[in-house]
Each structure stands twice: as C-alpha cells, then as structure tokens.
Design a protein around this motif. Sequence first.
Motif, PDB file in Angstrom:
ATOM      1  N   TYR A   1      -8.941   1.227   2.762  1.00 42.89           N
ATOM      2  CA  TYR A   1      -8.478  -0.130   2.494  1.00 42.89           C
ATOM      3  C   TYR A   1      -8.578  -0.981   3.762  1.00 42.89           C
ATOM      4  O   TYR A   1      -8.392  -0.481   4.877  1.00 42.89           O
ATOM      5  CB  TYR A   1      -7.027  -0.132   2.003  1.00 42.89           C
ATOM      6  CG  TYR A   1      -6.834   0.583   0.688  1.00 42.89           C
ATOM      7  CD1 TYR A   1      -7.106  -0.059  -0.521  1.00 42.89           C
ATOM      8  CD2 TYR A   1      -6.398   1.908   0.651  1.00 42.89           C
ATOM      9  CE1 TYR A   1      -6.937   0.600  -1.734  1.00 42.89           C
ATOM     10  CE2 TYR A   1      -6.234   2.571  -0.549  1.00 42.89           C
ATOM     11  CZ  TYR A   1      -6.508   1.913  -1.734  1.00 42.89           C
ATOM     12  OH  TYR A   1      -6.348   2.562  -2.933  1.00 42.89           O
TER      13      TYR A   1
ATOM     14  N   LYS B   1     -10.462  -2.790  -1.158  1.00 42.49           N
ATOM     15  CA  LYS B   1     -10.854  -1.376  -1.254  1.00 42.49           C
ATOM     16  C   LYS B   1     -12.278  -1.217  -0.762  1.00 42.49           C
ATOM     17  O   LYS B   1     -13.134  -2.078  -0.972  1.00 42.49           O
ATOM     18  CB  LYS B   1     -10.733  -0.889  -2.693  1.00 42.49           C
ATOM     19  CG  LYS B   1     -10.928   0.622  -2.849  1.00 42.49           C
ATOM     20  CD  LYS B   1     -10.550   1.076  -4.243  1.00 42.49           C
ATOM     21  CE  LYS B   1     -10.771   2.577  -4.407  1.00 42.49           C
ATOM     22  NZ  LYS B   1     -10.000   3.361  -3.446  1.00 42.49           N
TER      23      LYS B   1
ATOM     24  N   LEU C   1       0.826  -1.213   0.000  1.00 43.00           N
ATOM     25  CA  LEU C   1       0.000   0.000   0.000  1.00 43.00           C
ATOM     26  C   LEU C   1       0.858   1.260   0.000  1.00 43.00           C
ATOM     27  O   LEU C   1       0.493   2.271  -0.616  1.00 43.00           O
ATOM     28  CB  LEU C   1      -0.929   0.002   1.222  1.00 43.00           C
ATOM     29  CG  LEU C   1      -2.193  -0.852   1.122  1.00 43.00           C
ATOM     30  CD1 LEU C   1      -2.859  -0.981   2.482  1.00 43.00           C
ATOM     31  CD2 LEU C   1      -3.165  -0.256   0.109  1.00 43.00           C
TER      32      LEU C   1
END
Length: 748
Positions: A510, A549, A461
Amino acid sequence: MPKLPLSNKTIFFLLAAVISIVMPILSFDYGIVEDAQIHNDHGRLLLEYYQGTDSLAAQSPFVENGEMIHSLGASYGMEGMRGVNIFGGFFDLLSNFLYQYSGIDGVFEFRNFLNSIFGVIMLICIGLMAARIVDYRAGIVALVAGVFTPLLFGHSMNNPKDIPFAAMYVASLYQLVKMTYSFPKIKIPQALLFILTTALAINIRVSGILLICFLLLAALSWWIIIFRKSLNSSESIRTALSLSWKVLLVGFLAYIGSTALWPYAYSNPLAVPLKILTEVADLSVFNAFQLFEGNWLNAWELPWYFVPKWLVITAPLHVVAGIVLVAVPFSKKIKVPTIQINRLILFVILSAAFLPIIFVCVKGTNLYDNARHFLFIFPPLIAAISVGFICLFDLLKKRVFKVALVGFASLLVLQPAIWMFRSHPLEAMYFSPIVGGNKGAFGKYEMDYWGFSVKPAIDWLTKNAPDATPQKPARVRLWYGCQLKASYYLDKIPNLQYSTAAPNSPDWDYLIVMTAEAKYNPLLLKNWPPEGTVHQIMAGNAAVGAIVKNLYVPTPNNAQAAEQQAINQNTPDAFINASLAWYNAGDFNRCIVMCKRALALDPNNFTAWNNICAAFNSMKMYHDAEMACGEALKIAPDNQLAKNNLKLAADGKSAVAEPDISTMLNLSYNYYMQENFVHCIDECKKVLKLDPRNATACNNICSANNALGNFSEAKKFCLMALEIAPDYELAKNNLKITENELAKAKGK
C-alpha cells in the motif's frame, strides 16, 4: 444575555475545565506533522547542550558569508541542524525535558499531549482577555468561538511551533490588558508575567518582539488620551517620563529574557533576536511552491493578498462575520458606566491582530504552508469579536432582537462544530463555506501540506488491510516528505510494516498518497483519486489523502524469461537484451544487475554502461548516472546517446535537494537490489548519523552484510534493529539467516 442559574464566571471556568481535560485526551488521535522530527531533534540538542554533552545548539545558524542555513523541512544533516538555532526552542526543550518523566509511551505522543496543553492555555487566555475587557459573558463567547475555530483546535494538537507561540502571544496580550488598566502605575506581578510570556513568545518565534511594540503603543496611546488637552503640562511630562522608563524597562527585560533558553543568542543577547527578525523577514532560501486559486505558484509569484485570503477562507463564519462587530464598542452609544469597556485596550488588541498581516502584505515576506504562521492573530481577533458581540447584545433593547442575535451566532458556530465532529482528527483541514467548503477548495487550494492525513490512513489500514498479519504484515510506503510521519507508527503496528521499496516494485502493498504531491505531479488532482485507490482520507466532503494498493506487474514483457535465457547463454548480448527487458518493465534495479553481468563478461561494453546510466537517471540517482555515463563515453567519446544521458544526469543532479532520510533509505534499497551491498551499507550509515534509532537502516545493513558474508557484523545490526523495534519481522528473519550461517561456520 438571559439569566443563568450559575454565574457567568462559574460557567466560564467550568468550560475551561472541560477543554482542559478533553483536549489532552483527544491529542492522542493526531499524528506527526512534517516538521515534528526537526523540532524534536532541536529539543534533544538543546537538552544535550544544557546537560553538557553537545554544543551544536549554540552554534551560529549562519555560514561565513552571512547567509542563513536552510533547515526547513526534514532534509537536513548535522550541518543543517545549525539552521534551527534561529529559534530559541522553548517548547522543543520543554517537551524533551518533561518526556523523561512523563510516563507516556512515545515521544511524539507526549509532544502532541503537551502541544494540546498550550492550545488550552491559548483558548483560556482568549476568554480571560475578553472577560477582562467586558465581563465573563464575553469570556464565554470567546472561549466557545475559539474552540470551534477548526484551524486553532486542529493545530493545537500537533503544531509544535505556531500554537505554543500563539499561546504565549495571547497570554502576553492578556497581561498587557491588565497592565494598561493600571497605567501610569505598573504592578510588579503583572509586569513579571508580561516579561515571562513575552520572553517565551520571542524564544519560540522571534516575531514575538512585536509584543514589546504593542506595550509601547499602549503606553503612548494612553498618555495621549489622558493628556490630550494638556500634553505640554508639567504633570503630563512627569507622567510621560515615569511611565516611559517603566515600560522601557519591562520591554528590555522581556527582550533580554528571550535569550535565557537560547544558546546561540548567548553570543550577543542584544543583537541576536533583532538580527534573526530581519533575516526571517527577508527569508528567501525556501520556495514552497503552493497551490493558490487553482495555480501552482512559486514564492515570488504569490499575490499580496495571499495571507488575508488564506485566513478568510480557512476561518469559520462566526469569525469572518464577527469582524464587523469589532466596530461596535467604538460606538458613541456605548457608555463606560454601562459596560466596562476600554477602547484603548481594544485598539491595541486589534493592532496585535491586524498589523502583522498588513506588514507582510506591504513587505512581501516569503510565505509557505498556507498561512499557518499567522495562527497567532486569531486569539486577539476572537477576543475583540466577542467584546463586540456583548456590546451589540447590550445595545439591543428588545428581547426578540437579543434572541435573534444569539440564535444567529449559534447557527454560525454550529456549522464548524458539526464539521469538526465529522472530520476528526482533521480539523486543521477546514475550509469555509465562502469557497464552497473543502469540496470547493479541492484542486484550488493546497490542503494537506503537512501530513495530517498520514496517521488516519495508517489507522484505517490497521483495521482494514486484508490478510495482513504479524507473520505477514502489509508493507506500506509513503513518498512525500519526512518519512517519520509514517515509519514512527508503522514500526509499532504488528500487522503493518514500513517499506522503502521503489515505486515500480512488488515489494510493497500500500502507498499513502498526500494531495500535496500534486506539486510534483500536476495531473494528480485532476485525475483524483489515484489508480488503485482502496480508501480516501476525507476532511468534510473532500479527500486530503488516499491509500493506493500496489498494482505493479513485475514481468509485463516477459523480462524474467529474458533473464533466464541470458543465464543459460551467458553472453554479453543476452544480458544486454535482458537488461532492456527489465528496463521496459520498469524494474531499473534488475536492469542494472543484468548490465553488470554483461560487464563481467565484457568490461568495455558501451551499451551496458549506457543502459546503467539510463536506469540510474530513471531512478533519479543522478550521481551514479554521471559515473556510468562517464564510463560509456570513455569507450565511445562521440556517442550522442551517452552524451544526452550524461546531460540528463547533470541537470537532474543540480535540481535535486540535499538527500533526506527517506531518499537515503530508498538509495540503500536500490543499491541492495543492484547487488551493490557496500553502497547499501554506506547509505544506511548516513541515515544512522541523522537518526541513530532508525530500525530500517539497521536492518538493511544487516541484510547487506549477510549478502557479503560478514555475518558477525550483520548480527550486530540485526540486534540493533530489534532493540529499536522488537516486532520487526524482517529483522527477525534476517537474524535467523545470520545465526544459521554463524552456526554453520562454527560447526566447521
């Protein structure tokens, strides 16, 4: 083996030097495992005890009725922390002590660094033990076989209990090997090293007491072998008496020495280790609920072969196939003058590898986290296999057979070596080709039970979260287990932010999903990957985690419009309609707020109280649900709907474990969203009692005090949050609000 330009001893120590450098460097690639926080806190308490500032480390891990306090996992309070006193805590104390002088930025980075050093000690001792039994050819084989055993290598980087124990276990066995060669004499340096390593092993895990048993077994076996034809002779009896008092003294000193860094054991050094050993063997307070052979099983449902099968399917082929080699040294064709092999010593080493497994199979001990508690059996087993390999090599007369043996062994080692290189830093997630590798194990055996995949997910990420900037960081959630696995790293990354937002909320971007969550969601693995997955964390050819997501749509049934209409009409019924709209939209916090607006207009509105109860139940806030249902039943005592909701609350409350830090932070968020700012602050203060440096809790208190108008108090906690996490953007924003309000008040 073929003649090499360097001596075997030189090659061995060159390899040892390489891993001594490489492994500590690689340790920074690994994250925090599930139990890291509790062990770090244990080390802190031990250090505070020896500094004279806290006595909790010396308190009994048993309650008045004699039951052991449950402290497994991250769900614990100060009372629960007493439970970790069943361990001496050598590694935890050492890491907290040395961290003060390390210069490494981050206590958990340092703990992993130190963990890897214990891993190095373990691997080198495997090689030294094999070399001592045969020669340094066996040492080289053992060292290579150990390094490319993925389970050992992976856990060496961040397992703060099993690897330090395995290191001391094999170090003690190595000293036992050296001592046995000297029987009936016992050399003082060897005895002292055996006492030290055994004492430390017991201090880390009380099952290290087995090492004393193996010392006695070695002495007894040696005596029987030497005097097998004259056990009743005077020389035999004199030797037995002489050796007996020596080994008993060594064993006793090792046993007592284990309590030297174990404050609770000071209460009764003779009784405590044995008491803990019996309690741990009968441990029944923890039910891990594990995936095994395609079924989720409770602790009492596990088959007797649970541990042996786990070890086989997670061991590389060179270990599994090599087990047959342990019989080779016992062949009559192996002559002592030809190869310096002591079958007695090999027998003791094999006992150290197999007897613990036999014990748990027979005893039915409560087991969890796969078979990680038995990592310590791999070192003696690998040493024995390496001895067998060299014996077989020397037995083969033709060069072509020798080359074939080395080639075959190299191919077996190559498979896990390639897998480890491709799957780094998830080596601990290895499954053998016997079960089809990780792909074959997926959905049949539990994989990431300890959170190995969380840091790799955060690393991904950090590089790949689109549009995430320090000014607008991507908000990341973790649901399963100890939240420190995620928050520790997220709080350090400018473009990411740790979030405790509710699942049905737009306030996160997320979610990191672990495969272990399937124990609470049976369909997770069957429908893998989860909806919204943007990236999977792969170990080999199977996923052990996913990054999801947020697909949440806040107003699918126009709840926002219903709320606006209620505000315009300002009637109880309108707010009740809005609460139902938000409930159906999955925003239970907003549902509760609407119900409270209805109650402000009509305090005896039954529907409002019942809706609040249902919303609390949906969020698993069962204590609050009980209170709301109680109010509903005061108004309508015979209402069946409220009774049903009350029963759901009562049943849920009894099934929920003691709240952990993650749960408390989620509660604080929910209370904030429900505009219950006082309870939000209360929950965060509970968090700070467990984790005084929790930036999220400090920020939440600041935000709640801002909402209450307590701006001076808000400023204090905002500053605390920023002291802990200087780049915490949300805390900076809250501080600006606080300072603006204080400036307005001063201007007046």
